[in-house]
Design an enzyme around this catalytic site. Structure first.
Site, PDB file in Angstrom:
ATOM      1  N   GLY A  22       1.048   2.784   4.954  1.00 50.80           N
ATOM      2  CA  GLY A  22       1.243   3.580   5.755  1.00 50.80           C
ATOM      3  C   GLY A  22       0.948   5.072   5.409  1.00 50.80           C
ATOM      4  N   SER A  23       1.411   6.132   5.490  1.00 53.89           N
ATOM      5  CA  SER A  23       0.984   7.431   5.339  1.00 53.89           C
ATOM      6  C   SER A  23       1.134   8.025   3.943  1.00 53.89           C
ATOM      7  CB  SER A  23       1.398   8.250   6.233  1.00 53.89           C
ATOM      8  OG  SER A  23       3.006   8.570   5.866  1.00 53.89           O
ATOM      9  N   THR A  34       4.648   9.442   3.440  1.00 51.24           N
ATOM     10  CA  THR A  34       5.821   8.571   3.124  1.00 51.24           C
ATOM     11  C   THR A  34       5.622   8.328   1.730  1.00 51.24           C
ATOM     12  OG1 THR A  34       5.902   7.973   5.617  1.00 51.24           O
ATOM     13  CG2 THR A  34       6.838   6.582   3.690  1.00 51.24           C
ATOM     14  N   GLU A  79      -0.988   1.348  -0.055  1.00 53.43           N
ATOM     15  CA  GLU A  79      -2.114   1.393   1.010  1.00 53.43           C
ATOM     16  C   GLU A  79      -1.864   2.253   1.988  1.00 53.43           C
ATOM     17  OE1 GLU A  79      -3.831  -2.441   2.868  1.00 53.43           O
ATOM     18  OE2 GLU A  79      -2.591  -3.341   1.563  1.00 53.43           O
ATOM     19  N   CYS A 137      -7.002   1.863   9.454  1.00 53.84           N
ATOM     20  CA  CYS A 137      -6.815   2.961   8.491  1.00 53.84           C
ATOM     21  C   CYS A 137      -8.493   3.063   7.851  1.00 53.84           C
ATOM     22  CB  CYS A 137      -5.847   2.714   7.267  1.00 53.84           C
ATOM     23  SG  CYS A 137      -6.243   0.889   6.671  1.00 53.84           S
TER      24      CYS A 137
END
Length: 685
Positions: A224-225, A228, A247, A281
């Site tokens: 994710g980001s 987070t 990741e 991504c």
């Protein structure tokens, strides 16, 4: 289609629907509701407790029995791939063809992960160092938190390695695609995975936070980001027992040298920037083009981008679909407005359907001399927009690429491999391609980033490293140690002298003489299920290629006269002559015709514990190495065999010392349901 009512969370082998949190997904092409379900953060506690309770049984099954369960999971995914792909397409907005491709990657990953596990994670002695062992143990309960752009693929890439390695798993999938997640859980249900081995709890960030706080959690794989991820790292600061693998996104760039093939670069940049509507991504965000070719490259890209169309999931003319979320749509439009206000020039714009989360693909060019635009060039856009800027000095480009903390995926287009090698050494990134797009990574390579793009724990082919504990062991025989020069020697009571043992091969004519002794020893040493009947033993002893060896121990009578007493035996024969075995020795792909099968090594009970079994095994291995084919090449590459777990611990230890690799475990191989046979293979080097 009408709205689909969900079945709830998948916990301990059943769906649990009750809960006070409502979760709804919609079609990003038209915002029509698709799916509605109930969940609750308290379900995370139940899921983790179930995973914790199931972990010991799942771990003890061994890799082969776990693999048998996972093959049924693979079959279930394959049988339901159409409905899974449909859910994925409707919730995320992917074209039907791309959704089908994602589901295929789930199925293909099974064999890839098993091959990687066998190649790199066999426990046992190190090659050439029989007393130094490496054992890979599962972490325990592993949590997987997934993203919306690849809601199954980027969870499955962690789930499958974790399960194969012996962990149990709790998934918190993206709240954007709950129907897709339910379809995945339904495949687990159809496969009959043991209760508690795989659990799935729907929900938003609060469910992920609850997962992080559970005391049984031992690993977390997150995609994710960075925003987070930072909260995850903060929440696990006082939990060093939890391994965290991240990741994250990147600001991915392409560098196009003056000597690049521009047709190739144009194609790969278009794929890199606009595939999946720019929601990968590893999608390309920016292009550094040499000043001598930037105009030519911009024109080629203009022609490509102008022809791109973002359409509905079933539209055969569409290059990609809508953005997955309204918030992603708003963020992209705001960033583009910032770029234009700062002087960025719109070079090209494709077309898109009206309504929903559709957005037209765009290409912008930065004014010459502009290094960047805050709010546009300094963060991941996650949408179908690229910008191009000129450069003259490659080292300045490298400086820009390394500015900040993002390091995921970059590419160089150049006819010069030396330039690629130079950039490979100097650019701080974890993926660096040559004349290829920044995305479409290989599952046979590691996948992950550095800095705010990851924490040096890549997935892909390295995912297994994130779900195991490598345990180091050094071994010594009882009483064996190297005396430290500054310690006082410890006096030992006088030990009786070690008896002399000799090992000799038994020729064809001598086998009949020792057959009676071997039969008598089998009757003493083995329970009925493990004995060879006399007629079977007679048949084995008559085989022309049998390698029969016996151990004899020296005995001296009262008059000082020496004699040799039968103390044990070892039998081995070509693997192709072995029958009645359930293990991999029946599989010719494992080298049946280049393998010697160790049928039996047995020591007379009163002589056990004196190293005679070890001497027999070493003699068997040594003799196997001397055997040759008619052309003078080695006859055998391996010695294989099987040990009964809990009954032959000494032989298992000896085999490991000699470099044995475990092939599989088979339950019920000795006549009782609880008996387990461990099949092994020792390379002859």
């Amino acid at each position: 289609m009408g709205i689909i009512n969900g079945r709830g969370d998948w916990i301990d082998g059943q769906f649990v629907l009750n809960g006070n949190t409502h979760l709804t997904s919609s079609n990003p092409a038209n915002h029509e509701p698709l799916f509605h379900t109930h969940t609750d953060t308290h379900h995370v506690q139940k899921a983790c407790d179930a995973a914790h309770a199931a972990r010991t049984h799942w771990r003890n099954l061994g890799p082969d029995d776990r693999w048998a369960h996972l093959l049924r999971f693979k079959t279930a995914l394959e049988s339901n791939k159409t409905t899974i792909a449909e859910a994925l397409s409707l919730e995320i907005g992917k074209l039907r063809t791309e959704a089908a491709t994602e589901v295929e990657t789930l199925i293909q990953r099974f064999d890839l992960v098993q091959d990687q596990y066998k190649a790199r994670f066999n426990s046992g002695a190190l090659d050439g160092f029989p007393n130094e062992w490496l054992t890979f143990k599962p972490l325990g309960v592993v949590g997987v938190i997934g993203p919306f752009n690849f809601p199954l693929h980027l969870c499955h890439a962690h789930v499958l390695p974790a399960l194969l390695a012996g962990n149990t798993v709790v998934i918190k999938p993206s709240e954007v695609a709950p129907l897709t997640a339910q379809r995945y859980a339904e495949a687990a249900e159809a496969a009959g995975l043991p209760p508690g081995v795989l659990n799935l709890v729907q929900g938003t960030g609060s469910a992920g936070a609850a997962l992080l706080q559970h005391p049984h959690l031992r690993g977390l794989c997150f995609t994710g980001s960075w925003k987070t991820a930072r909260r995850i790292l903060e929440s696990t600061l006082d939990r060093p027992e939890v391994l965290v693998a991240l990741e994250l996104g990147g600001k991915n760039s392409v560098v196009v040298e003056a000597n690049a093939d521009l047709d190739q670069a144009t194609h790969e940049i278009t794929v890199g920037g606009y595939l999946t509507t720019g929601q990968r991504c590893t999608c390309t965000d920016r292009i550094f083009a040499h000043k001598n070719i930037i105009d030519a490259l911009s024109e080629r890209l203009r022609q490509q981008v102008t022809g791109l169309h973002m359409g509905a999931q079933e539209d055969p003319s569409a290059f990609a679909g809508p953005l997955a979320t309204p918030s992603g749509h708003r963020a992209l439009e705001q960033a583009k407005a910032v770029a234009v206000a700062a002087g960025a020039i719109l070079v090209a714009q494709g077309s898109a359907e009206q309504g929903g989360n559709f957005v037209a693909p765009t290409l912008h060019r930065l004014p010459d001399g502009t290094r960047g635009i805050p709010g546009y060039t300094d963060h991941e856009l996650f949408g179908p927009d690229l910008h191009i800027q000129s450069y003259d000095d490659l080292d300045q480009v490298i400086e820009q690429l390394n500015h900040g903390t993002r390091g995921l995926s970059h590419s160089l287009f150049s006819k010069d491999r030396e330039t690629f090698q130079y950039m490979l050494q100097h650019v701080e990134t974890a993926i660096f391609n040559h004349n290829r797009s920044t995305n479409q990574a290989s599952p046979r390579l590691p996948f992950g980033g550095t800095g705010t793009s990851g924490n040096y724990r890549p997935a892909g082919s390295y995912a297994l490293r994130n779900v195991v504990i490598p345990v180091a062991s050094r071994l010594a025989e009882p009483g064996e140690f190297t005396h430290h020069e500054k310690l006082t020697p410890i006096s030992k009571p006088t030990q009786p002298p070690t008896p002399r043992v000799r090992i000799r091969s038994v020729g064809d004519r001598q086998r009949r003489r020792v057959l009676e002794k071997i039969s008598e020893l089998e009757a003493r040493a083995y329970e009925p299920a493990r004995r060879d009947p006399p007629e079977k033993l007679q048949e084995i002893m008559n085989e022309p290629n049998l390698l029969a060896q016996i151990a004899e121990i020296e005995s001296t009578d009262a008059n000082g006269k020496s004699s040799w007493i039968f103390a044990g035996y070892a039998l081995a024969r070509p693997l192709e002559t072995v029958t009645g075995r359930a293990g991999p020795d029946r599989d010719p792909t494992l080298g049946q015709h280049v393998t010697l099968y160790s049928s039996a090594i047995t020591v007379v009970p009163e002589f056990q514990g004196q190293g005679i079994g070890r001497q027999l095994k070493r003699a068997q291995i040594a003799h196997a190495r001397t055997l040759q084919k008619p052309d003078g090449t080695p006859r055998y590459k391996y010695v294989s065999g099987r040990n009964r777990l809990s009954k032959t611990k000494a032989m298992q230890t000896i085999n490991l010392e000699l470099g044995a690799k475990e092939l599989c475990r088979i339950q019920g191989a000795y006549g009782t349901p609880e008996s387990i046979a461990l099949y092994y293979q020792i390379p002859l080097r």
